[in-house]
Motif scaffolding. Structure first.
Motif, PDB file in Angstrom:
ATOM      1  N   GLY A  73      -5.567   3.715   2.221  1.00 21.45           N
ATOM      2  CA  GLY A  73      -5.543   4.646   1.090  1.00 21.45           C
ATOM      3  C   GLY A  73      -4.494   5.724   1.258  1.00 21.45           C
ATOM      4  N   TYR A  74      -4.368   6.245   2.474  1.00 19.35           N
ATOM      5  CA  TYR A  74      -3.343   7.254   2.759  1.00 19.35           C
ATOM      6  C   TYR A  74      -1.957   6.710   2.420  1.00 19.35           C
ATOM      7  N   HIS A  75      -1.648   5.529   2.933  1.00 18.93           N
ATOM      8  CA  HIS A  75      -0.335   4.937   2.669  1.00 18.93           C
ATOM      9  C   HIS A  75      -0.140   4.635   1.186  1.00 18.93           C
ATOM     10  N   ALA A  76      -1.113   3.969   0.579  1.00 15.41           N
ATOM     11  CA  ALA A  76      -0.968   3.553  -0.820  1.00 15.41           C
ATOM     12  C   ALA A  76      -0.838   4.752  -1.753  1.00 15.41           C
ATOM     13  N   LEU A  77      -1.688   5.744  -1.592  1.00 13.44           N
ATOM     14  CA  LEU A  77      -1.639   6.904  -2.492  1.00 13.44           C
ATOM     15  C   LEU A  77      -0.377   7.734  -2.298  1.00 13.44           C
ATOM     16  N   THR A  85       5.209   8.421   2.788  1.00 13.07           N
ATOM     17  CA  THR A  85       4.163   9.042   3.590  1.00 13.07           C
ATOM     18  C   THR A  85       4.791  10.221   4.324  1.00 13.07           C
ATOM     19  N   ILE A  86       4.015  10.919   5.112  1.00 11.80           N
ATOM     20  CA  ILE A  86       4.555  12.034   5.904  1.00 11.80           C
ATOM     21  C   ILE A  86       5.636  11.522   6.848  1.00 11.80           C
ATOM     22  N   PRO A 103       7.304   2.896  -7.019  1.00 12.22           N
ATOM     23  CA  PRO A 103       6.315   1.812  -7.021  1.00 12.22           C
ATOM     24  C   PRO A 103       5.083   2.188  -7.840  1.00 12.22           C
ATOM     25  N   SER A 104       4.481   1.198  -8.475  1.00  9.47           N
ATOM     26  CA  SER A 104       3.233   1.423  -9.204  1.00  9.47           C
ATOM     27  C   SER A 104       2.098   1.540  -8.191  1.00  9.47           C
ATOM     28  N   ALA A 108       1.827  -0.376  -4.568  1.00  8.43           N
ATOM     29  CA  ALA A 108       1.540   0.363  -3.329  1.00  8.43           C
ATOM     30  C   ALA A 108       0.297  -0.198  -2.643  1.00  8.43           C
ATOM     31  N   LEU A 109      -0.712  -0.544  -3.428  1.00  8.70           N
ATOM     32  CA  LEU A 109      -1.922  -1.135  -2.846  1.00  8.70           C
ATOM     33  C   LEU A 109      -1.629  -2.498  -2.236  1.00  8.70           C
ATOM     34  N   ILE A 110      -0.884  -3.339  -2.948  1.00  8.63           N
ATOM     35  CA  ILE A 110      -0.564  -4.678  -2.443  1.00  8.63           C
ATOM     36  C   ILE A 110       0.216  -4.595  -1.146  1.00  8.63           C
TER      37      ILE A 110
END
Length: 152
Positions: A73-77, A85-86, A103-104, A108-110
């Motif tokens: 979730g951290y990466h995707a969001l 990401t940071i 990215p949508s 990002a989730l995929i």
């Protein structure tokens, strides 16, 4: 001409540095997952030496599952909302769709759920092989999501 045609695709080295930085976030999220699971299951002990949580069996598995969800979730969001990401922000790289746009959430989730396969068999070997074999230096998750990582 798409924005990523002019962009510099990022390889293993800089992406490795970014993921190394993000591992500090993963550690913090592991602490959160263990603490939350310990509180919910009543396995948190407090004493003169501080707070201690010891999880095994089902609670340990729950904490592990929660940690995986939190890190993905951290990466995707972050990648959906900010493109990075940071860790990626600190090394000036970002995730972009192959057409150069942001990215949508789905992409990002995929790309991040596929990270679980990219890590196999260990130390990101599938992901590294994918980057080496790709003109755009895409790991499997990037290929499935239609994304790539570029210099910011």
């Amino acid at each position: 001409m798409a924005a990523t045609d002019r962009a510099e695709y990022c390889g293993i080295g800089i992406r490795g540095v970014a993921i190394g930085i993000d591992s500090f976030v993963w550690f913090a999220l592991l602490f959160v997952a263990i603490t939350v699971t310990g509180v919910v299951t009543g396995q948190v002990e407090t004493g003169a030496q501080g707070v201690h949580t010891s999880l095994s069996g089902t609670p340990g598995s729950i904490a592990l599952g929660l940690w995986v969800v939190l890190t993905l979730g951290y990466h995707a969001l972050c990648e959906w909302r900010f493109g990075k990401t940071i860790g990626k922000a600190l090394v000036n790289i970002r995730v972009a769709s192959t057409d150069g746009s942001a990215p949508s959430l789905g992409a990002a989730l995929i790309r991040n759920v596929a990270r679980l396969v990219d890590w196999l068999p260990s130390l990101y070997l599938v992901g590294i092989a994918g980057m080496v074999l790709s003109d755009r230096r895409q790991r499997l998750g990037d290929r499935l999501a239609g994304t790539t990582v570029v210099s910011d």
